[in-house]
Each structure stands twice: as structure tokens, then as C-alpha cells.
Design an enzyme around this catalytic site. Structure first.
Site, short mmCIF file in Angstrom:
data_model
loop_
_atom_site.label_atom_id
_atom_site.label_comp_id
_atom_site.label_asym_id
_atom_site.label_seq_id
_atom_site.Cartn_x
_atom_site.Cartn_y
_atom_site.Cartn_z
N LYS A 38 7.85 3.06 -1.43
CA LYS A 38 8.09 2.72 -2.84
C LYS A 38 8.24 4.00 -3.67
CE LYS A 38 3.08 2.29 -3.45
NZ LYS A 38 1.97 1.34 -3.37
N ARG A 134 -6.20 -6.98 -8.68
CA ARG A 134 -4.89 -6.58 -9.19
C ARG A 134 -3.90 -7.70 -8.92
NH1 ARG A 134 -2.15 -0.95 -7.20
NH2 ARG A 134 -1.74 -2.19 -5.34
N TYR A 263 7.29 26.02 -28.24
CA TYR A 263 7.18 25.16 -29.43
C TYR A 263 5.78 25.22 -30.02
CZ TYR A 263 11.62 22.84 -28.32
OH TYR A 263 12.93 22.55 -28.08
N MET A 312 10.61 19.93 -22.76
CA MET A 312 11.21 18.83 -22.01
C MET A 312 11.90 19.33 -20.74
SD MET A 312 14.15 16.11 -23.15
CE MET A 312 13.33 15.63 -24.65
C1 LIG Z 1 1.04 1.77 -2.36
C2 LIG Z 1 0.37 0.83 -1.42
C3 LIG Z 1 -0.02 1.26 -0.15
C4 LIG Z 1 0.06 2.70 0.31
O1 LIG Z 1 -1.12 3.38 -0.05
P1 LIG Z 1 -1.36 4.90 0.38
O2 LIG Z 1 -2.68 5.22 -0.20
O3 LIG Z 1 -0.26 5.68 -0.26
O4 LIG Z 1 -1.30 4.95 1.86
C5 LIG Z 1 -0.49 0.30 0.74
N1 LIG Z 1 -0.62 -1.00 0.36
C6 LIG Z 1 -0.31 -1.42 -0.89
C7 LIG Z 1 -0.49 -2.85 -1.24
C8 LIG Z 1 0.19 -0.53 -1.82
O5 LIG Z 1 0.49 -0.95 -3.05
#
Ligand SMILES: *Cc1c(COP(=O)(O)O)cnc(C)c1O
Length: 367
Positions: A38, A134, A263, A312
Site C-alpha cells: 500500500k 479500527r 522564510y 515548500m
Molecule cells: C499496513 C498493514 C500491515 C503491514 O504492517 P507492517 O507493520 O508494515 O508490516 C499488515 N496488516 C494490515 C491490516 C495493515 O493495515
């Protein structure tokens, strides 16, 4: 190695391979591996990374959102892709691009059933909440949820999973062991009630490193470990950060006492000083928190603090006493200059720093 001429994120594929093998070496050879790619593979390049890992034989990919999965499919990735946080708006695309959703609530389930009316045994992944609060069904949902699944043939539960909230934190071991226990109970109930056997998985990178004995199950999910971080100095020794963020000096300035840099006159020289302007700024993921001498870059092996306010598109570093000129290379982070350490100077973590590297920065793949 050729000299860089602009701000560049180098991505080292042999290091990725070594990290993958190291993580695997902690596991039973039959355990499946879900590579989490991701957020552009944690700020690197999700397509290059996924195609490379596909060749190494990972079993699944995970992305957070549907568009990330579509990108991988368009790049030619054939391996199953789980969308961890699908939004209803994208359910049609999930099916169109042969992605597999995480189903974490009844509304999500109902809505995916509606969109996938024509499907038969479409693979989905059931997410349970065991303490992170979550996303996920609760254990109490199980009897009714399984009843629903048994009454239809559109969807098939390919896997059942949960996510640890503090797997890197040894002070929270009791909390984690409770999550593991809760997941085992969910697993037992599902196995006893379902006529087929989905995969079960719980561990992220720190889970693999700290709890593989207790909770390996059928598959693990790793993101940060593949990219070279073990969330612990001891584990970091066995992993290599795959990404190096480098830039070059654009210009040098010599300041007299009383003159300022940046700045809002972010830094006023009290003694004569030399600054170098670097073409990377807060729009590239180096946030203003790193300014005011909190963060540093490395120039010819010397640490040079970021002075004044990060702009920036640029930032300035204090190069007083360092022999340097325009065009010289600076390292923001890399295998010898830990992103975790730089991140800590802004009270954050490697995950945030590496995923923030903006898309306008050139990626260079090192084979
Ligand atoms: C992002 C994520 C992972 C990966 O976690 P790491 O700590 O980067 O290995 C695994 N499972 C879920 C559900 C995640 O959201």
C-alpha cells in the site's frame, strides 16, 4: 554508481530480496506470505516492487485502497490482491479488476453482495477486531455472520484475519497475547462451523519478529520489514532499508552575524556561517518539524542540521566547516542513514517519513 543530478529516491531490489528472505527465515516454509504494498509500497514504487516480489513467489499482495490495486493490475501483476480498506464507491472496480475485498462490517458485506450479484464463490477476506478498534467484525458477530455466509454461494471466505495494535512494543505483550487469544477463539469457532477451511492470518512485520511462535497461522502480512525496518534496533541489524533518498546542493551562501536564512528569518546567524540550499521541501515529505536544527542531512559523511524553516520546495542546511560546493551529493536517508533515526528527530516514525516522499521525486531502481 553514477552521480545523481536531482533529488532521487533509489530503490534497491537486491536489498528487498534479502529482507524478504530474512523475514521468511523466521517462518515455517509452508506459511504463506502477503506482501503489503500500500501507499506506493511505503513510498517507493508499488508496481516495480510488486512485480519483483511476484517473481520471488509471494502469495498475496495487500493494498489499502482499490485504486492502488488497479494500478498493480494495470502493471501486469497477476497474484491475488487484497484491498484492506475498500470503500463502497469502488466495489464495481474491485470485481472488474479481480481484486479481493476485506469485509469488515455488515453494511460492507450487504453492499458487496448487491454489487456482486452475478458472482459465484468470489473470494473475500473477513476482518475481525481483536483490540485495535479500527476496522473489523467483533467475535459476537460470528454466529450470525457464518449463517449469512452459509445461506449464499456468491462469496467465499478466502481468509480470516485480524491486526495487532502493539506488536512492536514489548511493554504491551499482555495486550498482544490477548489479541492472539481472541483470534484463536474466532478461528476455532469458524473452523468448527464452516465446511471449508479459509486461511487465517494475524501477524504484521513486528508480529513476525516477536510472535511467530505463538501466532504464525497460515499466512503473515509484511510491509515495513520488506522495506528494511524491524521497529527495533536489534531487528534492524538483519534488515536493510531498500530506499535511499539523495539530493544535491543547489547553492552555497555565506552569512555574516545578524543575517538570516529562509522564510520569517527562521534562523539568524550569531557567528559567520555557511548554508547550502537543497532541492527538497515540505511538499516532498520533509515536514517543517525537521527544521530549526531538529533534523539533519549527511554531506561527505558529516551531519548537517536543517536550519531555519523548511520551505515548500527547498530546505537549507548548515554546512559551516564542511568542504563542499554546488552539485555535491547529500543523503537525507538510506541504509547508513536511518530513516527511523531522522524520523525520530521530528517525533515520528519511519513509516511516516518514507511514505511521505512525494511523487514528484524521481525513483531510480537499482537492480
Ligand atoms: C499496513 C498493514 C500491515 C503491514 O504492517 P507492517 O507493520 O508494515 O508490516 C499488515 N496488516 C494490515 C491490516 C495493515 O493495515
Amino acid at each position: 554508481m553514477t552521480k545523481i543530478q536531482e533529488t532521487t529516491l533509489e530503490i534497491n531490489l537486491p536489498s528487498l530480496k534479502a529482507n524478504y528472505h530474512h523475514l521468511r527465515s523466521n517462518l515455517n516454509p509452508n506459511t504463506k506470505f502477503m506482501a503489503v504494498v500500500k501507499a506506493y509500497a511505503y513510498g517507493s514504487d508499488s508496481c516495480e516492487i510488486a512485480l519483483y516480489l511476484e517473481n520471488l513467489g509471494v502469495d498475496y499482495f495487500a493494498v489499502a485502497y482499490t485504486k492502488e490495486g488497479i494500478r498493480l493490475r494495470e502493471a501486469g501483476v497477476k497474484t491475488p490482491i487484497v484491498v484492506l480498506h475498500p470503500l463502497q464507491l469502488h466495489f464495481k472496480d474491485i470485481i472488474k479488476f479481480n481484486l479481493q475485498p476485506s469485509i469488515y462490517s455488515y453494511p460492507v458485506l450487504e453492499s458487496f453482495l448487491k454489487v456482486g450479484k452475478q458472482e459465484n464463490q468470489y473470494p473475500v477476506h473477513l476482518k475481525f477486531n481483536t483490540g485495535l478498534n479500527r476496522l473489523g467484525f467483533n467475535a459476537e458477530d460470528l454466529p450470525e455472520l457464518l449463517k449469512k455466509f452459509k445461506a449464499q454461494s456468491q462469496l467465499k471466505i478466502a481468509s480470516v484475519f485480524s491486526h495487532l495494535g502493539a506488536s512492536e512494543d514489548i511493554n504491551e505483550k499482555d495486550f498482544t497475547l490477548n489479541q492472539i487469544k481472541a483470534f484463536k477463539e474466532i478461528r476455532n469457532e469458524i473452523i468448527s462451523m464452516l465446511s471449508y477451511r479459509p486461511l487465517f492470518h494475524l501477524l504484521n512485520t513486528s508480529g513476525i519478529l516477536n510472535y511467530s511462535r505463538e501466532a504464525e497461522f497460515d499466512m503473515v502480512r509484511s510491509g515495513i520489514g520488506l522495506y528494511g525496518f524491524g521497529n527495533d534496533p536489534q531487528y534492524n541489524l538483519c534488515l536493510t532499508p531498500i530506499a535511499s533518498l539523495k539530493s544535491i546542493i543547489s547553492q552555497i551562501h555565506h552569512l555574516k552575524p545578524g543575517e538570516s536564512v529562509g522564510y520569517n528569518r527562521g534562523h539568524v546567524a550569531s557567528v559567520p556561517m555557511t548554508t547550502a540550499t537543497i532541492p527538497i521541501g515540505h511538499a516532498d515529505g520533509i515536514s517543517r518539524q525537521y527544521g530549526q536544527r531538529n533534523g539533519f542531512l549527511t554531506l561527505h559523511g558529516k551531519r548537517c542540521p536543517i536550519v531555519g524553516n523548511v520551505c515548500m520546495d527547498m530546505l537549507m542546511i548548515d554546512v559551516s566547516g564542511v568542504d563542499c560546493k554546488a552539485g555535491d551529493e547529500v543523503v537525507i536517508f538510506g541504509p547508513e542513514h536511518s530513516a527511523a533515526e531522522l524520523a525520530s528527530t521530528a517525533s515520528t516514525i519511519s513509516y511516516e517519513l518514507i511514505t511521505a516522499v512525494s511523487q514528484r521525486i524521481t525513483r531510480k531502481i537499482v537492480y
